[in-house]
Design a protein around this motif. Structure first.
Motif, PDB file in Angstrom:
ATOM      1  N   LEU A   1     -12.761 -18.303  10.679  1.00 27.90           N
ATOM      2  CA  LEU A   1     -13.579 -18.987   9.687  1.00 27.90           C
ATOM      3  C   LEU A   1     -13.100 -20.425   9.509  1.00 27.90           C
ATOM      4  N   LYS A   2     -14.016 -21.370   9.646  1.00 30.37           N
ATOM      5  CA  LYS A   2     -13.660 -22.791   9.621  1.00 30.37           C
ATOM      6  C   LYS A   2     -13.370 -23.290   8.207  1.00 30.37           C
ATOM      7  N   ASN A   3     -12.414 -24.202   8.112  1.00 34.04           N
ATOM      8  CA  ASN A   3     -12.126 -24.903   6.868  1.00 34.04           C
ATOM      9  C   ASN A   3     -13.349 -25.714   6.449  1.00 34.04           C
ATOM     10  N   ILE A   4     -13.524 -25.900   5.161  1.00 32.16           N
ATOM     11  CA  ILE A   4     -14.694 -26.589   4.635  1.00 32.16           C
ATOM     12  C   ILE A   4     -14.822 -28.010   5.189  1.00 32.16           C
ATOM     13  N   HIS A   5     -13.706 -28.706   5.376  1.00 34.74           N
ATOM     14  CA  HIS A   5     -13.782 -30.090   5.849  1.00 34.74           C
ATOM     15  C   HIS A   5     -14.208 -30.175   7.308  1.00 34.74           C
ATOM     16  N   GLU A   6     -13.839 -29.207   8.098  1.00 33.19           N
ATOM     17  CA  GLU A   6     -14.285 -29.154   9.484  1.00 33.19           C
ATOM     18  C   GLU A   6     -15.742 -28.718   9.565  1.00 33.19           C
ATOM     19  N   SER A   7     -16.094 -27.700   8.807  1.00 33.84           N
ATOM     20  CA  SER A   7     -17.428 -27.117   8.905  1.00 33.84           C
ATOM     21  C   SER A   7     -18.509 -28.004   8.304  1.00 33.84           C
ATOM     22  N   ILE A   8     -18.182 -28.769   7.276  1.00 32.05           N
ATOM     23  CA  ILE A   8     -19.197 -29.598   6.623  1.00 32.05           C
ATOM     24  C   ILE A   8     -19.693 -30.705   7.562  1.00 32.05           C
ATOM     25  N   ILE A   9     -18.825 -31.194   8.446  1.00 30.12           N
ATOM     26  CA  ILE A   9     -19.250 -32.203   9.426  1.00 30.12           C
ATOM     27  C   ILE A   9     -20.249 -31.596  10.397  1.00 30.12           C
ATOM     28  N   LEU A  10     -19.974 -30.385  10.850  1.00 33.55           N
ATOM     29  CA  LEU A  10     -20.902 -29.694  11.746  1.00 33.55           C
ATOM     30  C   LEU A  10     -22.227 -29.423  11.045  1.00 33.55           C
TER      31      LEU A  10
END
Length: 293
Positions: free
Chosen positions: A270-279
């Protein structure tokens, strides 16, 4: 019992429920959309006997329109759906030996002396709710405590859900429409990442409470900066304080960091919010380009 089949409450008109139904379609998992209201015990029993599901997923309930302030003036309706209705559904399912995944809320905590803003110490599943600033949140905390007595229920605490499109219920859409916004790091749920996981957790028949957000916390300003970068370069906004916000709202708003260690043990990728929000914003930009005339 129809092996592997779902009965989805909130799938006809609800935002999250309809998105879950889309995932079930994509995975060729059989499902039916429930027609009964949560408080209609007879209707629920009849639908269960008709469809004989192996799993029930509850994405129904009252959040208020246009926001949770509505619940402050409609307390009986809120109780009827969020407390009586949810208990009703889970109780009937328990009597029939059916697993229930219940979408709930993580807006039952607020930063305090032992969970300070910025210290990285998130609220765990077993921590007692400490936020009573809104009637909506009170009902969620109340029913969650009662549901712990049911051995067939999985409770998923969603917070400030973020979708790839600019749906009106998307937290991104909401804060871009506000005249002023606060700027506080919060745990949030990126639906692209977590809704498929909710289906997998249901298929595994996991039970108990899970904080259902991406790891980490992200602030309003961080999101709006990314919105400006990827979607609308001319976008501007104004901040104000929580105290100023409280003066214009009927109900206070929860701000917190949830500990996702329990969820990450089940889903370590599960991706961290800061990584996933860019995607997320990269996907949103593609959608926006396609939809522009």
């Amino acid at each position: 019992m129809a092996e592997g089949s779902f009965l989805v409450f909130g799938g006809e008109k609800g935002w999250l429920g309809s998105l879950v139904c889309d995932i079930l379609k994509q995975r060729n998992i059989p499902f039916h959309i429930a027609k009964s209201r949560l408080e209609d015990r007879t209707g629920i029993i009849e639908e269960i006997e008709l469809h004989k599901p192996e799993y029930i997923l509850n994405a129904a309930g009252v959040t208020g329109r246009p926001n949770v302030d509505w619940c402050e003036d409609h307390k009986e309706e809120t109780i009827r759906s969020n407390v009586i209705g949810t208990l009703n559904l889970c109780d009937v399912a328990s009597m029939k030996g059916i697993h229930v995944t219940n979408f709930s809320s993580g807006c039952i905590y607020e930063y305090d002396e032992t969970h300070k803003l910025g210290d990285g110490n998130g609220f765990k599943e077993e921590d007692t709710p400490n936020f009573t600033g809104s009637f909506y949140s009170m009902t969620k905390g109340m029913v969650e405590k009662l549901l712990q007595n049911y051995r067939n229920v999985l409770t998923l605490r969603i917070r400030m859900p973020l979708s790839d499109d600019l749906h009106p219920r998307n937290f991104i859409t909401k804060i871009t429409k506000y005249q002023k916004v606060v700027n506080i790091p919060n745990s949030m749920t990126i639906l692209h990442d977590l809704l498929p996981i909710s289906v997998e957790m249901t298929l595994r028949k996991l039970k108990g409470i899970y904080n259902f957000t991406n790891p980490g916390a992200i602030s309003h300003n961080e999101i709006l900066e990314l919105y400006k970068q990827h979607i609308d370069p001319n976008f501007t906004w104004t901040n104000f304080t929580v105290e100023e916000q409280d003066q214009i709202l009927k109900a206070k708003r929860s701000n917190n960091l949830l500990d996702t260690s329990k969820l990450e043990k089940e889903f370590p990728d599960l991706k961290n919010i800061h990584e996933s929000i860019i995607l997320l914003f990269q996907r949103m930009a593609t959608i926006e380009v396609k939809t522009k005339p």
